[in-house]
Design a protein around this motif. Structure first.
Motif, PDB file in Angstrom:
ATOM      1  N   UNK A  20       8.106   6.308  -2.330  1.00 28.73           N
ATOM      2  CA  UNK A  20       6.732   6.804  -2.417  1.00 28.73           C
ATOM      3  C   UNK A  20       5.811   5.662  -2.842  1.00 28.73           C
ATOM      4  N   UNK A  21       4.583   5.697  -2.375  1.00 27.83           N
ATOM      5  CA  UNK A  21       3.619   4.638  -2.699  1.00 27.83           C
ATOM      6  C   UNK A  21       3.440   4.509  -4.213  1.00 27.83           C
ATOM      7  N   UNK A  22       3.354   5.625  -4.928  1.00 26.56           N
ATOM      8  CA  UNK A  22       3.171   5.556  -6.382  1.00 26.56           C
ATOM      9  C   UNK A  22       4.368   4.909  -7.057  1.00 26.56           C
ATOM     10  N   UNK A  23       5.577   5.204  -6.580  1.00 33.45           N
ATOM     11  CA  UNK A  23       6.779   4.580  -7.137  1.00 33.45           C
ATOM     12  C   UNK A  23       6.799   3.085  -6.837  1.00 33.45           C
TER      13      UNK A  23
ATOM     14  N   UNK B  25       1.155  -8.701   3.746  1.00 37.82           N
ATOM     15  CA  UNK B  25       0.994  -7.908   4.973  1.00 37.82           C
ATOM     16  C   UNK B  25      -0.374  -7.243   5.055  1.00 37.82           C
ATOM     17  N   UNK B  26      -0.787  -6.938   6.293  1.00 41.93           N
ATOM     18  CA  UNK B  26      -1.988  -6.127   6.488  1.00 41.93           C
ATOM     19  C   UNK B  26      -1.693  -4.726   5.969  1.00 41.93           C
ATOM     20  N   UNK B  27      -2.714  -3.950   5.744  1.00 39.39           N
ATOM     21  CA  UNK B  27      -2.518  -2.603   5.221  1.00 39.39           C
ATOM     22  C   UNK B  27      -1.658  -1.740   6.142  1.00 39.39           C
ATOM     23  N   UNK B  28      -1.909  -1.700   7.465  1.00 35.18           N
ATOM     24  CA  UNK B  28      -1.045  -0.874   8.327  1.00 35.18           C
ATOM     25  C   UNK B  28       0.424  -1.306   8.285  1.00 35.18           C
ATOM     26  N   UNK B  29       0.672  -2.598   8.269  1.00 41.36           N
ATOM     27  CA  UNK B  29       2.046  -3.101   8.196  1.00 41.36           C
ATOM     28  C   UNK B  29       2.658  -2.751   6.845  1.00 41.36           C
ATOM     29  N   UNK B  30       1.890  -2.919   5.785  1.00 46.23           N
ATOM     30  CA  UNK B  30       2.374  -2.589   4.449  1.00 46.23           C
ATOM     31  C   UNK B  30       2.795  -1.121   4.372  1.00 46.23           C
ATOM     32  N   UNK B  31       1.979  -0.236   4.910  1.00 43.01           N
ATOM     33  CA  UNK B  31       2.306   1.197   4.897  1.00 43.01           C
ATOM     34  C   UNK B  31       3.605   1.486   5.651  1.00 43.01           C
ATOM     35  N   UNK B  32       3.807   0.810   6.776  1.00 41.92           N
ATOM     36  CA  UNK B  32       5.056   0.974   7.542  1.00 41.92           C
ATOM     37  C   UNK B  32       6.256   0.475   6.737  1.00 41.92           C
ATOM     38  N   UNK B  33       6.081  -0.620   6.035  1.00 36.97           N
ATOM     39  CA  UNK B  33       7.181  -1.184   5.248  1.00 36.97           C
ATOM     40  C   UNK B  33       7.546  -0.261   4.089  1.00 36.97           C
ATOM     41  N   UNK B  34       6.545   0.248   3.384  1.00 40.72           N
ATOM     42  CA  UNK B  34       6.826   1.176   2.277  1.00 40.72           C
ATOM     43  C   UNK B  34       7.567   2.399   2.801  1.00 40.72           C
ATOM     44  N   UNK B  35       7.152   2.900   3.967  1.00 44.64           N
ATOM     45  CA  UNK B  35       7.845   4.026   4.590  1.00 44.64           C
ATOM     46  C   UNK B  35       9.281   3.636   4.934  1.00 44.64           C
ATOM     47  N   UNK B  36       9.482   2.437   5.474  1.00 45.61           N
ATOM     48  CA  UNK B  36      10.828   1.963   5.837  1.00 45.61           C
ATOM     49  C   UNK B  36      11.704   1.795   4.605  1.00 45.61           C
ATOM     50  N   UNK B  37      11.099   1.490   3.466  1.00 45.56           N
ATOM     51  CA  UNK B  37      11.847   1.361   2.214  1.00 45.56           C
ATOM     52  C   UNK B  37      12.242   2.725   1.649  1.00 45.56           C
ATOM     53  N   UNK B  38      11.686   3.778   2.249  1.00 49.09           N
ATOM     54  CA  UNK B  38      11.969   5.154   1.844  1.00 49.09           C
ATOM     55  C   UNK B  38      11.632   5.382   0.368  1.00 49.09           C
TER      56      UNK B  38
END
Length: 188
Positions: free
Chosen positions: A62-65, A47-60
């Protein structure tokens, strides 16, 4: 860096399944299609970075986790994959008669690759797909036609093919027995 790119899809799937979410759940929350989530999870695209960030958020999560769960290269000169580590890949709902079994997915130095055993049953159905990788296929049993772009080639037992997976492609089994092949993806 490549370690992270190879592991993103697998990590997404791991978190999604651990939280008992469906592909559709994550797609809806991230505002993307279920097909895109499936392609990312199965290593067909990154995924592109913006899409990736949305997906990580949707997965509920944290980015570090998220990144803590992705294995990193070890600097070894060889890699071993154990049979017990093999898993069946979930593919798109519209793919009928296709079974993908992960047998190897590793990073060695700067080369990212994964291999699967693919079984294509007679009368299988799927639209053409694209993969952000070069693909090598070796037919172990049976025979299969491969549509790549507008061309079609018949592959029989012992035959192999190598092509740019960004060209829309699909295997078609017009025979009466299943066709099994070793597939190796070399990530771009």
């Amino acid at each position: 860096m490549e370690d992270y790119l190879i592991g993103i899809g697998k990590r997404m799937k791991e978190i999604r399944k651990n939280n008992k979410n469906t592909i559709n759940d994550i797609a809806t929350r991230a505002g993307v299609t279920a097909g895109l989530i499936s392609r990312i999870e199965n290593g067909r695209t990154i995924p592109s970075l913006p899409v990736f960030l949305k997906i990580v958020d949707a997965l509920e999560t944290e980015m570090t986790d998220f990144f803590d769960g992705i294995p990193r290269g070890t600097g070894q000169t060889f890699l071993v994959a154990r049979k017990d580590d093999q898993t069946v890949i979930e593919k798109e709902d519209e793919a009928i008669g296709f079974t993908y079994n992960y047998i190897f997915s590793k990073q060695l130095n700067s080369v990212g690759f994964e291999s699967v055993l693919l079984e294509v049953e007679p009368n299988s159905k799927r639209e053409k797909v694209v993969t952000d990788a070069f693909e090598f296929k070796y037919v172990l049993t049976g025979e299969c036609y491969y549509e790549i772009g507008e061309q079609e080639v018949l592959l029989k037992e012992g035959d192999s093919i190598f092509f740019d997976g960004r060209i829309p492609h699909v295997p078609i089994n017009k025979g009466k027995i299943s066709s099994k092949m070793l597939v190796v993806y070399f990530f771009i």
